[in-house]
Design a protein around this motif. Structure first.
Motif, PDB file in Angstrom:
ATOM      1  N   THR A 163      59.020  69.488  72.170  1.00 42.92           N
ATOM      2  CA  THR A 163      60.417  69.247  72.541  1.00 42.92           C
ATOM      3  C   THR A 163      60.813  67.934  71.880  1.00 42.92           C
ATOM      4  O   THR A 163      59.952  67.217  71.356  1.00 42.92           O
ATOM      5  CB  THR A 163      60.603  69.104  74.069  1.00 42.92           C
ATOM      6  N   HIS A 208      66.002  64.253  74.448  1.00 41.38           N
ATOM      7  CA  HIS A 208      67.430  64.589  74.393  1.00 41.38           C
ATOM      8  C   HIS A 208      68.309  63.344  74.344  1.00 41.38           C
ATOM      9  O   HIS A 208      69.480  63.424  74.045  1.00 41.38           O
ATOM     10  CB  HIS A 208      67.819  65.459  75.594  1.00 41.38           C
ATOM     11  N   SER A 253      63.542  75.075  77.165  1.00 39.86           N
ATOM     12  CA  SER A 253      62.331  74.340  77.555  1.00 39.86           C
ATOM     13  C   SER A 253      61.985  74.547  79.022  1.00 39.86           C
ATOM     14  O   SER A 253      60.867  74.286  79.436  1.00 39.86           O
ATOM     15  CB  SER A 253      62.516  72.846  77.298  1.00 39.86           C
ATOM     16  N   HIS A 313      68.081  72.347  76.672  1.00 41.28           N
ATOM     17  CA  HIS A 313      67.019  71.536  76.098  1.00 41.28           C
ATOM     18  C   HIS A 313      65.985  72.550  75.621  1.00 41.28           C
ATOM     19  O   HIS A 313      65.701  73.513  76.317  1.00 41.28           O
ATOM     20  CB  HIS A 313      66.451  70.617  77.190  1.00 41.28           C
TER      21      HIS A 313
END
Lengths: 281, 281
Positions: A203, A206, A234, A240
């Motif tokens: 990931t 953010h 995610s 996300h």
């Protein structure tokens, strides 16, 4: 990998069952017929079993050339980040319509969502009014079609013989070179062969705008080619993503090892799901 | 966009029908109740109708926060590259189990594949033995559940009232902030607002190793943030992909315009599917 296998008598291979699925066929193509094969009801179960060493190897579909990534497999990797990809297997896939009835009598069709995706065009044209019922595998679909009246299955010809069904229509997939790629999973990867690929999962923060771009930029810096990129929710927060990037190279190759070190500045939860010899298709 | 709409009497909005779908609800949220609404049986039909100006606007789902990209929409863009995205709409999505029967009597569940994906966990636990039947929309599922014995639908509460079904279980989706993002489609995009996003679609030359990386690198050069990236089979050749990259900025913004010019050296068939004001969710 295959050399060590032939010397072991207690090697087991898990796959998405029941017997006759394309996963089963891909497993047989890779491992032959002298091992213990264990069918599991869902892709997630195969991956969990491989991660927990309940089986020596697990075989799961990762993408189809017509219908794209198998999202169940990608999502299951998020839950089982410790499983390792050991090899890839390509299997040409032909879907046929199997039934005990003729086309005009069929009111209901069973299949796996991927197989429906691959044969959507044919079904829209030839069975527009039959309801389509999503089941866990194409072999399960054949099993159900064998047991119920006025039903059919989109499944493989292997299953016609196995479940005593007729091939009503042969090769109903829209792309004529329809192929599925499978991963062989285990608990570790093999050493570099000089021509490998690796699948990474990560990931990005953010709060850092451009983090995905910076991460991908690292591959450019080390001249590492990307062969596939996919994103999935995610499940940590809305909008996300978990990114899946397949690159050319082995995690122990110098340039890949250096890139993985650099990329950690931009990626969170970076996992190398495995490095495996590149197969031709 | 909405100001000009209210002055027109012949504005029509196409959506994935039948009435009551989340696409219908998203359309009503964006356009109110004074326009002509036209249900279409498939997402592809809505996109084709918008491209051919059969309707003024088309509303289609593009991604769900739990289950990811809506691949039917991405694949339909490949066939209709001239359609333009005008706006995005976020709709909180709650799936419930609707039926005329109590839970223990339900043998069959209808829903859309996306809704099954969002409620898979609940269904595995509470209706492990009921067969799941894939239909074209959650509203269609409610329509079928209303007509058949011992069946249920995973659908919205709006449809319970519309199709005279009871809410057997409320909010059965695994993520509690489950939201779907929709695109409003038309034949052109609006002018820049200062806070826009754009969706690009392209392939890369398979003979140029690293072309995807070089293409994405252009965004870094112009400090353009990417908010989403997806790939789908290009259908031009096996294992060749159509990439969908959503960026921050309008195609008429200076930095985006320059990036699009540069990126053509690495991308084939580059299409800007539209630029649209960024909405909060």
């Amino acid at each position: 990998m295959s050399a060590s296998i032939s010397l072991q008598s207690d090697v087991s291979v898990g796959y998405l069952g029941p017997p006759g699925t394309f996963s089963h066929q891909a497993s047989m193509k890779r491992f032959g017929d002298s091992l213990a094969y264990v069918p599991y009801p869902k892709i997630e179960d195969v991956i969990a079993a491989a991660a927990k060493e309940e089986i020596t190897y697990g075989v799961v579909p990762i993408e189809n050339s017509t219908f794209g990534a198998v999202v169940q497999t990608l999502d299951a990797f998020v839950d089982q980040p410790r499983v390792r990809i050991r090899a890839e297997v390509y299997l040409p896939v032909t879907q046929s319509l199997l039934s005990r009835y003729q086309l005009s009598a069929i009111r209901k069709v069973y299949s796996h969502p991927q197989a429906f995706g691959q044969s959507r065009q044919w079904l829209d044209q030839n069975l527009p009014n039959a309801s389509r019922i999503e089941v866990s595998s194409t072999a399960k679909a054949a099993e159900l079609a064998a047991a119920e009246t006025y039903t059919a299955a989109v499944s493989s010809e292997v299953c016609a013989a196995m479940y005593h069904l007729d091939v009503v229509a042969k090769d109903i997939t829209s792309a004529k070179d329809n192929t599925t790629r499978f991963f062989v999973l285990g608990q570790s990867s093999d050493l570099p062969t000089g021509d490998d690929k690796s699948l990474l999962m990560f990931t990005v923060d953010h709060r850092l705008p451009g983090a995905l771009c910076s991460a991908l930029d690292v591959f450019a810096k080390y001249k590492i080619n990307q062969t596939a990129i996919n994103s999935r929710p995610s499940r940590q927060r809305q909008w996300h993503y978990m990114f899946f990037v397949e690159i050319v190279g082995h995690e122990l190759d110098d340039n890949v090892a250096r890139a993985l070190e650099d990329i950690k500045s931009y990626c969170l939860d970076l996992v190398v799901l495995g490095s495996y010899p590149r197969q031709s298709y």
